[in-house]
Design a protein around this motif. Structure first.
Motif, mmCIF file in Angstrom:
data_model
loop_
_atom_site.group_PDB
_atom_site.id
_atom_site.type_symbol
_atom_site.label_atom_id
_atom_site.label_comp_id
_atom_site.label_asym_id
_atom_site.label_seq_id
_atom_site.Cartn_x
_atom_site.Cartn_y
_atom_site.Cartn_z
ATOM 1 N N ARG A 1 43.070 -12.604 -23.235
ATOM 2 C CA ARG A 1 43.806 -11.805 -22.431
ATOM 3 C C ARG A 1 43.903 -12.401 -20.962
ATOM 4 O O ARG A 1 44.263 -11.830 -19.936
ATOM 5 N N LEU A 2 43.831 -13.665 -20.923
ATOM 6 C CA LEU A 2 44.080 -14.291 -19.619
ATOM 7 C C LEU A 2 45.224 -14.300 -19.012
ATOM 8 O O LEU A 2 46.437 -14.588 -19.837
ATOM 9 N N GLY A 3 45.737 -13.826 -18.061
ATOM 10 C CA GLY A 3 47.033 -13.459 -17.417
ATOM 11 C C GLY A 3 47.785 -14.953 -16.973
ATOM 12 O O GLY A 3 48.968 -15.074 -17.068
ATOM 13 N N ASP A 4 47.076 -15.621 -16.236
ATOM 14 C CA ASP A 4 47.532 -16.968 -15.794
ATOM 15 C C ASP A 4 46.649 -17.833 -15.774
ATOM 16 O O ASP A 4 45.209 -17.599 -15.575
ATOM 17 N N PRO A 5 47.045 -19.232 -16.057
ATOM 18 C CA PRO A 5 45.972 -20.319 -16.379
ATOM 19 C C PRO A 5 45.045 -20.523 -15.136
ATOM 20 O O PRO A 5 43.847 -20.884 -15.142
ATOM 21 N N ARG A 6 45.751 -20.082 -13.933
ATOM 22 C CA ARG A 6 45.049 -20.425 -12.710
ATOM 23 C C ARG A 6 43.772 -19.473 -12.773
ATOM 24 O O ARG A 6 42.656 -19.709 -11.970
ATOM 25 N N GLU A 7 43.673 -18.544 -13.516
ATOM 26 C CA GLU A 7 42.513 -17.424 -13.605
ATOM 27 C C GLU A 7 41.211 -18.157 -13.935
ATOM 28 O O GLU A 7 40.221 -17.680 -14.049
ATOM 29 N N ILE A 8 41.502 -19.487 -14.669
ATOM 30 C CA ILE A 8 40.257 -20.014 -15.304
ATOM 31 C C ILE A 8 39.389 -20.292 -14.526
ATOM 32 O O ILE A 8 37.790 -20.474 -14.764
ATOM 33 N N ASP A 9 39.634 -20.686 -13.178
ATOM 34 C CA ASP A 9 38.746 -21.159 -12.057
ATOM 35 C C ASP A 9 37.658 -19.955 -11.647
ATOM 36 O O ASP A 9 36.444 -20.103 -11.560
ATOM 37 N N GLU A 10 38.575 -18.792 -11.736
ATOM 38 C CA GLU A 10 37.428 -17.535 -11.391
ATOM 39 C C GLU A 10 36.606 -17.294 -12.375
ATOM 40 O O GLU A 10 35.438 -16.732 -12.015
ATOM 41 N N LEU A 11 36.457 -17.871 -13.669
ATOM 42 C CA LEU A 11 35.769 -17.385 -14.826
ATOM 43 C C LEU A 11 34.359 -18.432 -14.668
ATOM 44 O O LEU A 11 33.418 -18.189 -15.110
ATOM 45 N N GLY A 12 34.326 -19.471 -13.856
ATOM 46 C CA GLY A 12 33.334 -20.521 -13.859
ATOM 47 C C GLY A 12 32.873 -21.089 -14.762
ATOM 48 O O GLY A 12 31.673 -21.445 -15.035
ATOM 49 N N LEU A 13 33.608 -21.215 -15.915
ATOM 50 C CA LEU A 13 33.375 -22.068 -16.870
ATOM 51 C C LEU A 13 32.799 -23.503 -16.725
ATOM 52 O O LEU A 13 32.025 -23.778 -17.626
ATOM 53 N N LEU A 14 33.526 -24.297 -15.724
ATOM 54 C CA LEU A 14 32.968 -25.556 -15.588
ATOM 55 C C LEU A 14 31.986 -25.514 -14.338
ATOM 56 O O LEU A 14 31.880 -26.625 -13.965
ATOM 57 N N ASP A 15 31.615 -24.620 -13.892
ATOM 58 C CA ASP A 15 30.839 -24.432 -12.698
ATOM 59 C C ASP A 15 29.341 -25.271 -12.796
ATOM 60 O O ASP A 15 28.860 -25.893 -11.994
ATOM 61 N N ASN A 16 28.939 -25.251 -14.089
ATOM 62 C CA ASN A 16 27.700 -25.642 -14.309
ATOM 63 C C ASN A 16 27.910 -26.898 -15.519
ATOM 64 O O ASN A 16 28.133 -26.762 -16.690
ATOM 65 N N PRO A 17 27.860 -28.144 -14.980
ATOM 66 C CA PRO A 17 28.065 -29.314 -15.588
ATOM 67 C C PRO A 17 27.059 -29.467 -16.886
ATOM 68 O O PRO A 17 27.368 -30.198 -17.578
ATOM 69 N N ASN A 18 26.102 -28.863 -16.953
ATOM 70 C CA ASN A 18 25.116 -28.834 -18.089
ATOM 71 C C ASN A 18 25.160 -27.573 -19.038
ATOM 72 O O ASN A 18 24.346 -27.658 -20.048
ATOM 73 N N ALA A 19 26.064 -26.840 -18.883
ATOM 74 C CA ALA A 19 26.239 -25.621 -19.761
ATOM 75 C C ALA A 19 27.085 -26.148 -20.904
ATOM 76 O O ALA A 19 27.771 -27.066 -20.854
ATOM 77 N N VAL B 1 29.635 -24.930 -23.266
ATOM 78 C CA VAL B 1 30.619 -23.994 -23.213
ATOM 79 C C VAL B 1 31.545 -24.104 -24.511
ATOM 80 O O VAL B 1 32.146 -25.004 -24.875
ATOM 81 N N LEU B 2 31.854 -22.749 -25.113
ATOM 82 C CA LEU B 2 32.794 -22.663 -26.204
ATOM 83 C C LEU B 2 33.712 -21.672 -25.918
ATOM 84 O O LEU B 2 33.469 -20.668 -25.426
ATOM 85 N N ILE B 3 34.748 -22.259 -26.100
ATOM 86 C CA ILE B 3 36.361 -21.370 -25.562
ATOM 87 C C ILE B 3 37.206 -21.006 -26.768
ATOM 88 O O ILE B 3 37.747 -21.836 -27.215
ATOM 89 N N GLU B 4 37.333 -19.989 -26.885
ATOM 90 C CA GLU B 4 38.370 -19.340 -27.750
ATOM 91 C C GLU B 4 39.862 -19.267 -27.126
ATOM 92 O O GLU B 4 39.721 -18.687 -25.865
ATOM 93 N N TRP B 5 40.676 -19.383 -27.832
ATOM 94 C CA TRP B 5 42.210 -19.415 -27.403
ATOM 95 C C TRP B 5 42.205 -20.340 -26.007
ATOM 96 O O TRP B 5 42.923 -19.895 -24.937
ATOM 97 N N PRO B 6 41.796 -21.656 -26.109
ATOM 98 C CA PRO B 6 41.999 -22.422 -25.154
ATOM 99 C C PRO B 6 43.608 -22.933 -24.696
ATOM 100 O O PRO B 6 43.780 -23.446 -23.807
ATOM 101 N N GLU B 7 44.420 -22.344 -25.702
ATOM 102 C CA GLU B 7 45.729 -22.748 -25.375
ATOM 103 C C GLU B 7 46.263 -21.930 -23.919
ATOM 104 O O GLU B 7 47.292 -22.463 -23.395
ATOM 105 N N ARG B 8 45.377 -20.973 -23.540
ATOM 106 C CA ARG B 8 45.791 -20.117 -22.194
ATOM 107 C C ARG B 8 45.549 -20.965 -21.021
ATOM 108 O O ARG B 8 45.777 -20.595 -19.945
ATOM 109 N N ALA B 9 44.761 -22.092 -21.089
ATOM 110 C CA ALA B 9 44.418 -23.007 -20.250
ATOM 111 C C ALA B 9 44.259 -24.359 -20.503
ATOM 112 O O ALA B 9 43.262 -24.948 -20.753
ATOM 113 N N PRO B 10 45.662 -25.089 -20.846
ATOM 114 C CA PRO B 10 45.905 -26.290 -21.197
ATOM 115 C C PRO B 10 44.961 -27.507 -20.348
ATOM 116 O O PRO B 10 44.569 -28.441 -21.081
ATOM 117 N N GLU B 11 44.539 -27.294 -19.028
ATOM 118 C CA GLU B 11 43.670 -28.281 -18.360
ATOM 119 C C GLU B 11 42.652 -28.390 -19.079
ATOM 120 O O GLU B 11 41.893 -29.334 -18.537
#
Length: 142
Positions: free
Chosen positions: A85-103, A105-115
Motif C-alpha cells: 500500500r506504499l503510495g510513494d517510494p519516498r515514504e519508506i524513510d517514514e517507516l523507519g525500517l532501516l533506523d536500527n542497524p541491528n534489527a 527486517v522482513l519486507i513483503e512487496w519490496p518492489e515498491r521501494a527499489p532502493e
C-alpha cells in the motif's frame, strides 16, 4: 551471490523452511520477499518470526494495513513490513525500517521501494507451483 531453488509441497514445508531460515539470520539482516498475491510471502515471514521469537503459536498478523509490525527476539528487534500500500517510494524513510542497524527486517512487496535492493542480505521469491499446487521458492544470498 548463491542461489537455491526449492519446491514446497504444503504449508508444513513452508513453515519448515521458515524455521531453517531463521537459524541462518543475524542482527542487521534485510530479507526481501517477492511474489504475487497468495504466493506465500506472509506465511513464510510468519514462520521465520515465530522461529526467531521461539514460539510456534506467536500471533503474527499480516502487516498489510499497519505497514510495519514490530517483534522482539531477546535483544534483537524484528520488523515485518508490507509495502503493497506504499503510495510513494519516498515514504519508506517514514517507516523507519532501516533506523536500527541491528534489527532483522522482513519486507513483503519490496518492489515498491527499489532502493532496498542494494541493502538486502537475502532475497526470496515465491510463486505458486505448477497446477496451483505447492510453492516454488528461489533463495538468493548476498
Amino acid at each position: 551471490m548463491a542461489t537455491e531453488h526449492r519446491f514446497l509441497p504444503d504449508d508444513q514445508a513452508t513453515a519448515a523452511l521458515g524455521q531453517h531460515l531463521a537459524t541462518t539470520l543475524m542482527a542487521g539482516d534485510l530479507i526481501l520477499l517477492h511474489g504475487d498475491l497468495g504466493a506465500g510471502k506472509t506465511a513464510l515471514a510468519r514462520a521465520i518470526i515465530r522461529a526467531l521469537v521461539g514460539d510456534p503459536d506467536h500471533e503474527v498478523p499480516s502487516p498489510t494495513f499497519a505497514l510495519v509490525q514490530p517483534y522482539q527476539a531477546g535483544p534483537v528487534a524484528i520488523l515485518h513490513a508490507d509495502l503493497y500500500r506504499l503510495g510513494d517510494p519516498r515514504e519508506i524513510d517514514e517507516l523507519g525500517l532501516l533506523d536500527n542497524p541491528n534489527a532483522i527486517v522482513l519486507i513483503e512487496w519490496p518492489e515498491r521501494a527499489p532502493e532496498l535492493l542494494d541493502a538486502a542480505t537475502l532475497e526470496i521469491t515465491l510463486s505458486i507451483g505448477a497446477g496451483g499446487m505447492g510453492r516454488d521458492v528461489v533463495i538468493s544470498r548476498r
